[in-house]
Design a protein around this motif. Structure first.
Motif, short mmCIF file in Angstrom:
data_model
loop_
_atom_site.label_atom_id
_atom_site.label_comp_id
_atom_site.label_asym_id
_atom_site.label_seq_id
_atom_site.Cartn_x
_atom_site.Cartn_y
_atom_site.Cartn_z
N GLU A 1 0.84 -1.21 0.00
CA GLU A 1 0.00 0.00 0.00
C GLU A 1 0.88 1.26 0.00
O GLU A 1 0.54 2.25 -0.66
CB GLU A 1 -0.91 -0.01 1.22
CG GLU A 1 -2.04 -1.02 1.14
CD GLU A 1 -2.86 -1.11 2.42
OE1 GLU A 1 -3.99 -1.63 2.37
OE2 GLU A 1 -2.35 -0.67 3.48
N THR A 2 1.97 1.21 0.73
CA THR A 2 2.90 2.34 0.77
C THR A 2 3.54 2.56 -0.59
O THR A 2 3.69 3.70 -1.05
CB THR A 2 3.98 2.10 1.83
OG1 THR A 2 3.36 1.86 3.10
CG2 THR A 2 4.90 3.31 1.95
N ILE A 3 3.91 1.48 -1.25
CA ILE A 3 4.49 1.58 -2.60
C ILE A 3 3.49 2.22 -3.56
O ILE A 3 3.85 3.08 -4.38
CB ILE A 3 4.92 0.19 -3.11
CG1 ILE A 3 6.15 -0.29 -2.33
CG2 ILE A 3 5.22 0.23 -4.61
CD1 ILE A 3 6.59 -1.70 -2.69
N LEU A 4 2.23 1.83 -3.45
CA LEU A 4 1.20 2.41 -4.31
C LEU A 4 1.07 3.91 -4.09
O LEU A 4 0.95 4.69 -5.04
CB LEU A 4 -0.14 1.72 -4.06
CG LEU A 4 -0.27 0.28 -4.58
CD1 LEU A 4 -1.55 -0.36 -4.06
CD2 LEU A 4 -0.24 0.25 -6.11
N LEU A 5 1.10 4.33 -2.83
CA LEU A 5 1.03 5.76 -2.52
C LEU A 5 2.23 6.50 -3.10
O LEU A 5 2.09 7.59 -3.67
CB LEU A 5 0.96 5.96 -1.01
CG LEU A 5 -0.35 5.58 -0.32
CD1 LEU A 5 -0.17 5.56 1.20
CD2 LEU A 5 -1.45 6.57 -0.70
N LEU A 6 3.39 5.91 -2.96
CA LEU A 6 4.61 6.54 -3.47
C LEU A 6 4.58 6.66 -4.99
O LEU A 6 4.92 7.71 -5.55
CB LEU A 6 5.83 5.73 -3.02
CG LEU A 6 7.20 6.26 -3.45
CD1 LEU A 6 7.42 7.67 -2.92
CD2 LEU A 6 8.31 5.32 -2.97
N GLU A 7 4.16 5.59 -5.65
CA GLU A 7 4.10 5.62 -7.11
C GLU A 7 3.02 6.58 -7.61
O GLU A 7 3.10 7.07 -8.74
CB GLU A 7 3.83 4.21 -7.65
CG GLU A 7 4.99 3.25 -7.48
CD GLU A 7 6.24 3.72 -8.21
OE1 GLU A 7 6.11 4.18 -9.36
OE2 GLU A 7 7.34 3.63 -7.63
N ASP A 8 2.05 6.87 -6.76
CA ASP A 8 0.99 7.82 -7.11
C ASP A 8 1.42 9.26 -6.83
O ASP A 8 0.63 10.20 -7.03
CB ASP A 8 -0.28 7.48 -6.32
CG ASP A 8 -1.52 8.12 -6.94
OD1 ASP A 8 -1.63 8.18 -8.18
OD2 ASP A 8 -2.39 8.57 -6.17
N GLY A 9 2.64 9.42 -6.34
CA GLY A 9 3.16 10.76 -6.07
C GLY A 9 2.83 11.29 -4.69
O GLY A 9 3.11 12.45 -4.38
N ASN A 10 2.25 10.45 -3.85
CA ASN A 10 1.85 10.88 -2.51
C ASN A 10 2.91 10.45 -1.49
O ASN A 10 2.71 9.51 -0.72
CB ASN A 10 0.48 10.29 -2.16
CG ASN A 10 -0.07 10.83 -0.86
OD1 ASN A 10 0.58 11.59 -0.16
ND2 ASN A 10 -1.30 10.42 -0.53
N SER A 11 4.04 11.13 -1.48
CA SER A 11 5.13 10.74 -0.59
C SER A 11 4.79 10.98 0.87
O SER A 11 5.20 10.21 1.75
CB SER A 11 6.42 11.48 -0.96
OG SER A 11 6.24 12.88 -0.86
N ASP A 12 4.03 12.04 1.15
CA ASP A 12 3.62 12.30 2.54
C ASP A 12 2.71 11.18 3.06
O ASP A 12 2.85 10.71 4.19
CB ASP A 12 2.90 13.64 2.64
CG ASP A 12 3.84 14.82 2.44
OD1 ASP A 12 5.07 14.65 2.64
OD2 ASP A 12 3.35 15.91 2.07
#
Length: 216
Positions: free
Chosen positions: A138-149
């Motif tokens: 889930e964290t990887i998905l957020l990161l790949e979506d540009g949501n680093s925060d």
């Protein structure tokens, strides 16, 4: 060859000891107990230790190369070394062997990350039970979506240190903070063992070679 010689000596010693117990009229209970303990020790040495505890990369690699008949383990070697043609075949074997959707989902998520197919990862995550591994993807998905925060916040609930550090290294690398990424990558490697350490090593060998220069 050294490993096979060591195994031969071990089994020979067990055989001699069992003969000794038989000749001296030890009960069948104790004799079987010795055999079972010996089998457990050999399982630990041959499978569990390199899979989960070994720190030497060369030994883990040797172990993984021998696991072609165990696709659920061998896939780590295939993905870590970017053997794409073989990966597809091994994934088919895994899908045939493991029928539970939650089990398949973990492999599908890892394969999706390997292919950079975030839709496949997203679909796999939906079938995973609540665990550090689900949160990891889930964290990887957020990161790949540009949501680093959001990724930083999400990974805080992960208990495994090597997972948290791996994700933080990825976040910092994506933000072009290379020095900080290297620091987290070191933490990830130092807190990982066995196959997880091997996979990280191979990845950092490509993207952060400064991290693995002193590791063997």
């Amino acid at each position: 060859m050294r490993n096979y010689w060591g195994e031969f000596v071990f089994y020979l010693a067990v055989f001699v000891f069992v003969l000794f117990m038989s000749w001296n009229d030890y009960s069948l209970f104790w004799t079987l107990g010795v055999v079972l303990i010996a089998a457990l020790i050999m399982f630990m040495l041959r499978f569990y230790y390199p899979l989960s505890l070994e720190k030497r990369i060369d030994r883990v690699e040797t172990f993984l190369r021998r696991q072609k008949n165990t696709p659920g383990v061998y896939i780590s070697y295939v993905l870590a070394n970017r053997l794409d043609d073989e990966a597809e075949l091994v994934m088919e074997q895994i899908m045939q062997k493991y029928k539970w959707k939650s089990t398949q989902a973990s492999f599908k998520a890892a394969y999706g990350v390997h292919l950079k197919n975030m839709f496949a990862v997203q679909q796999a995550v939906k079938q995973m039970g609540i665990s550090d591994y689900r949160t990891y993807y889930e964290t990887i998905l957020l990161l790949e979506d540009g949501n680093s925060d959001g990724a930083r916040e999400r990974l805080q609930s992960i208990k495994k240190k090597w997972m948290r550090s791996t994700l933080l290294a990825g976040i910092e690398l994506k933000a072009e903070n290379r020095d900080t990424a290297i620091q987290h990558a070191h933490e990830a490697l130092n807190s990982s063992r066995g196959v997880n350490r091997y996979v990280l090593y191979k990845e950092y060998e490509r993207v952060l070679p400064e991290v693995v220069g002193h590791i063997s």
